[in-house]
Design an enzyme around this catalytic site. Structure first.
Site, PDB file in Angstrom:
ATOM      1  N   ARG A 237       0.869  -1.185   0.000  1.00  0.00           N
ATOM      2  CA  ARG A 237       0.000   0.000   0.000  1.00  0.00           C
ATOM      3  C   ARG A 237       0.901   1.228   0.000  1.00  0.00           C
ATOM      4  O   ARG A 237       1.933   1.253   0.711  1.00  0.00           O
ATOM      5  CB  ARG A 237      -0.903   0.026   1.239  1.00  0.00           C
ATOM      6  CG  ARG A 237      -2.066  -0.940   1.200  1.00  0.00           C
ATOM      7  CD  ARG A 237      -3.131  -0.503   0.169  1.00  0.00           C
ATOM      8  NE  ARG A 237      -4.287  -1.384   0.135  1.00  0.00           N
ATOM      9  CZ  ARG A 237      -4.439  -2.409  -0.716  1.00  0.00           C
ATOM     10  NH1 ARG A 237      -3.498  -2.701  -1.587  1.00  0.00           N
ATOM     11  NH2 ARG A 237      -5.536  -3.136  -0.695  1.00  0.00           N
ATOM     12  N   GLU A 266      -2.593   7.624  -4.904  1.00  0.00           N
ATOM     13  CA  GLU A 266      -2.838   6.988  -6.205  1.00  0.00           C
ATOM     14  C   GLU A 266      -4.318   6.937  -6.586  1.00  0.00           C
ATOM     15  O   GLU A 266      -4.648   6.762  -7.770  1.00  0.00           O
ATOM     16  CB  GLU A 266      -2.296   5.547  -6.184  1.00  0.00           C
ATOM     17  CG  GLU A 266      -3.103   4.640  -5.248  1.00  0.00           C
ATOM     18  CD  GLU A 266      -2.628   3.191  -5.225  1.00  0.00           C
ATOM     19  OE1 GLU A 266      -1.406   2.973  -5.160  1.00  0.00           O
ATOM     20  OE2 GLU A 266      -3.478   2.292  -5.255  1.00  0.00           O
ATOM     21  N   HIS A 299      -1.005  -0.109  -9.720  1.00  0.00           N
ATOM     22  CA  HIS A 299      -1.741  -0.971  -8.774  1.00  0.00           C
ATOM     23  C   HIS A 299      -2.418  -2.137  -9.516  1.00  0.00           C
ATOM     24  O   HIS A 299      -3.639  -2.314  -9.439  1.00  0.00           O
ATOM     25  CB  HIS A 299      -2.762  -0.153  -7.976  1.00  0.00           C
ATOM     26  CG  HIS A 299      -3.145  -0.845  -6.680  1.00  0.00           C
ATOM     27  ND1 HIS A 299      -3.435  -0.164  -5.522  1.00  0.00           N
ATOM     28  CD2 HIS A 299      -3.279  -2.154  -6.361  1.00  0.00           C
ATOM     29  CE1 HIS A 299      -3.734  -1.016  -4.568  1.00  0.00           C
ATOM     30  NE2 HIS A 299      -3.639  -2.247  -5.058  1.00  0.00           N
TER      31      HIS A 299
HETATM   32  P1  NAD Z   1      -1.039 -10.539   5.441  1.00  0.00           P
HETATM   33  O1  NAD Z   1      -1.879  -9.947   6.511  1.00  0.00           O
HETATM   34  O2  NAD Z   1      -1.148 -11.999   5.147  1.00  0.00           O
HETATM   35  O3  NAD Z   1       0.518 -10.231   5.748  1.00  0.00           O
HETATM   36  C1  NAD Z   1       0.954  -9.008   6.249  1.00  0.00           C
HETATM   37  C2  NAD Z   1       2.100  -9.334   7.197  1.00  0.00           C
HETATM   38  O4  NAD Z   1       2.682  -8.101   7.612  1.00  0.00           O
HETATM   39  C3  NAD Z   1       1.649 -10.076   8.462  1.00  0.00           C
HETATM   40  O5  NAD Z   1       2.409 -11.265   8.611  1.00  0.00           O
HETATM   41  C4  NAD Z   1       1.937  -9.073   9.582  1.00  0.00           C
HETATM   42  O6  NAD Z   1       2.295  -9.671  10.805  1.00  0.00           O
HETATM   43  C5  NAD Z   1       3.079  -8.286   8.971  1.00  0.00           C
HETATM   44  N1  NAD Z   1       3.317  -6.990   9.606  1.00  0.00           N
HETATM   45  C6  NAD Z   1       2.408  -6.101  10.045  1.00  0.00           C
HETATM   46  N2  NAD Z   1       3.016  -5.026  10.572  1.00  0.00           N
HETATM   47  C7  NAD Z   1       4.346  -5.243  10.439  1.00  0.00           C
HETATM   48  C8  NAD Z   1       5.491  -4.491  10.791  1.00  0.00           C
HETATM   49  N3  NAD Z   1       5.402  -3.296  11.395  1.00  0.00           N
HETATM   50  N4  NAD Z   1       6.701  -5.026  10.526  1.00  0.00           N
HETATM   51  C9  NAD Z   1       6.818  -6.244   9.923  1.00  0.00           C
HETATM   52  N5  NAD Z   1       5.763  -6.991   9.568  1.00  0.00           N
HETATM   53  C10 NAD Z   1       4.543  -6.497   9.830  1.00  0.00           C
HETATM   54  O7  NAD Z   1      -1.319  -9.658   4.131  1.00  0.00           O
HETATM   55  P2  NAD Z   1      -1.118 -10.095   2.619  1.00  0.00           P
HETATM   56  O8  NAD Z   1      -2.366 -10.716   2.112  1.00  0.00           O
HETATM   57  O9  NAD Z   1       0.167 -10.808   2.478  1.00  0.00           O
HETATM   58  O10 NAD Z   1      -1.023  -8.645   1.939  1.00  0.00           O
HETATM   59  C11 NAD Z   1       0.127  -7.836   2.137  1.00  0.00           C
HETATM   60  C12 NAD Z   1      -0.072  -6.455   1.546  1.00  0.00           C
HETATM   61  O11 NAD Z   1      -0.295  -6.553   0.133  1.00  0.00           O
HETATM   62  C13 NAD Z   1      -1.263  -5.674   2.087  1.00  0.00           C
HETATM   63  O12 NAD Z   1      -0.861  -4.316   2.278  1.00  0.00           O
HETATM   64  C14 NAD Z   1      -2.258  -5.695   0.980  1.00  0.00           C
HETATM   65  O13 NAD Z   1      -3.112  -4.584   1.035  1.00  0.00           O
HETATM   66  C15 NAD Z   1      -1.330  -5.646  -0.219  1.00  0.00           C
HETATM   67  N6  NAD Z   1      -1.942  -6.094  -1.478  1.00  0.00           N
HETATM   68  C16 NAD Z   1      -1.620  -5.411  -2.617  1.00  0.00           C
HETATM   69  C17 NAD Z   1      -2.165  -5.810  -3.817  1.00  0.00           C
HETATM   70  C18 NAD Z   1      -1.831  -5.094  -5.107  1.00  0.00           C
HETATM   71  O14 NAD Z   1      -2.549  -5.265  -6.111  1.00  0.00           O
HETATM   72  N7  NAD Z   1      -0.751  -4.313  -5.163  1.00  0.00           N
HETATM   73  C19 NAD Z   1      -3.041  -6.901  -3.873  1.00  0.00           C
HETATM   74  C20 NAD Z   1      -3.319  -7.590  -2.687  1.00  0.00           C
HETATM   75  C21 NAD Z   1      -2.761  -7.185  -1.487  1.00  0.00           C
END
Ligand code: NAD
Length: 335
Positions: A237, A266, A299
């Protein structure tokens, strides 16, 4: 027949929605527009809602009261993992249950992050830039190979761990940092502190969720900890990164390159088609897009056939389940 309004339909989503409708004997009507105060009346006659949109439909809590009391709506099925496009509290207070699609395809996002890594590693944007000037020389653009690299993944959840497995299979040394411990990745990833990861990694890839604890997680101090030869990737994000700090780090050569699928501000740019020469309205984007060592995609990490199908069909499954009085494991429960 049960009927569901499917808002803000992308052309690529429609066949999946129609296929699901046929299989489930449900009427799914695909609207191209978003659900807003202005389009609220179009929900008249439908039993449920599926949407994926960039903005909350309304900032007026009365919106949810009207949905429930005037139109009999009891659920909204988001087709996204993120729930920032809905006021869950206001919706719940008016008897509307919210579901999301938490894991439509971690591989889709991990593969885009890998694409950015490989493009920047092999200097593809710089070669493209040279080619536009009839310059086909390779001087100064020798690459490293994957087997030499250490990649640091910050946020080892669904997507981060998928990327870790891919990189490990390609012979990369993978470091990880997370606030939660996990021990199912032994031999694939070595967990360490952010300080250590940033100092050692040749590539840093961000995969945390966005909340108040991760806002501007990557700031000027963090970028200064990275190697001057390092590549920075963000497909999570935009606001996880202080964009001005990223620009400064690139301009001061504190880091070497960046691959971005998301950027602060964005929402008013990505997904739009501007007229030639029309201002983007996002000066930070303009600065980054002008740099030959930066790759930006709008995105689209989620935008694969498997992910789009899963988003459409899982949200419709959840909508139907709740309309029929059932429960979904994807329902958002606020603490
Ligand atoms: P998830 O919840 O499975 O994983 C996120 C991880 O981040 C968790 O393991 C959590 O413990 C960790 N985390 C949180 N705060 C932290 C910190 N301060 N330091 C280190 N680790 C920390 O989420 P996900 O499904 O793997 O998604 C990850 C990201 O990808 C999200 O931001 C989501 O919005 C984004 N995303 C982007 C797209 C895109 O099209 N670009 C699509 C889907 C998801």
């Amino acid at each position: 027949m049960t009927s569901i309004a499917f808002y803000h339909t992308l052309p690529e989503e429609q066949p999946f929605a129609e296929q699901w409708a046929e299989e489930h004997h449900v009427d799914v009507t695909c609207f191209p527009f978003e659900l807003t105060d202005e389009t609220l009346h179009t929900v008249d006659g439908f039993d449920g809602i599926s949407y994926k949109q960039r903005f909350r439909p309304s900032n007026n809590p009365d919106f949810y009261r009207k949905l429930h009391d005037d139109y009999g709506i009891r659920q909204i099925a988001l087709r996204s993992a993120g729930i920032d496009s809905i006021d869950v509290k206001a919706a719940n207070e008016h008897g509307i249950r919210i579901t999301n699609v938490p894991s439509y395809s971690p591989s889709a996002v991990a593969q885009l992050a890998l694409t950015h890594i490989l493009q920047l590693l092999r200097h593809v944007p710089q070669y493209r830039e040279r080619n536009t000037h009839q310059d086909f020389a390779a001087t100064g653009l020798m690459s490293r190979e994957l087997s030499e690299l250490t990649v640091g993944i910050i946020g080892v959840g669904r997507i981060g761990s998928t990327l870790a497995r891919m990189l490990h299979a390609l012979g990369v040394t993978v470091l990880g940092n997370d606030i939660r411990e996990r021990n199912d990745l032994d031999g694939i990833i070595t967990f360490t502190s952010k300080d250590d990861l940033l100092a050692r990694a040749d590539v840093v890839s961000m995969h945390t969720y966005l909340d108040e604890t991760t806002y501007h997680l990557m700031d000027a101090h963090r970028f200064a900890q990275m190697k001057p030869t390092a590549i920075f990737i963000n497909a999570s994000r935009g606001p996880i990164v202080d964009t001005q700090a990223l620009i400064d780090a690139l301009q001061r050569h504190e880091i070497a390159a960046a691959g971005l699928d998301v950027i602060e501000g964005e929402a008013t740019l990505f997904g739009q088609t501007l007229k030639p020469g029309e201002p983007t309205g996002n000066p930070a984007y303009d600065t980054l897009a002008a740099m030959p060592n930066v790759v930006i995609t709008p995105h689209i990490a989620f935008f694969t056939d498997i992910a789009v199908r899963n988003m459409a069909q899982q949200s419709l499954n959840d909508a139907l389940t709740i309309i029929q009085g059932g429960t979904s494991e994807h329902e958002i429960h606020l603490d």
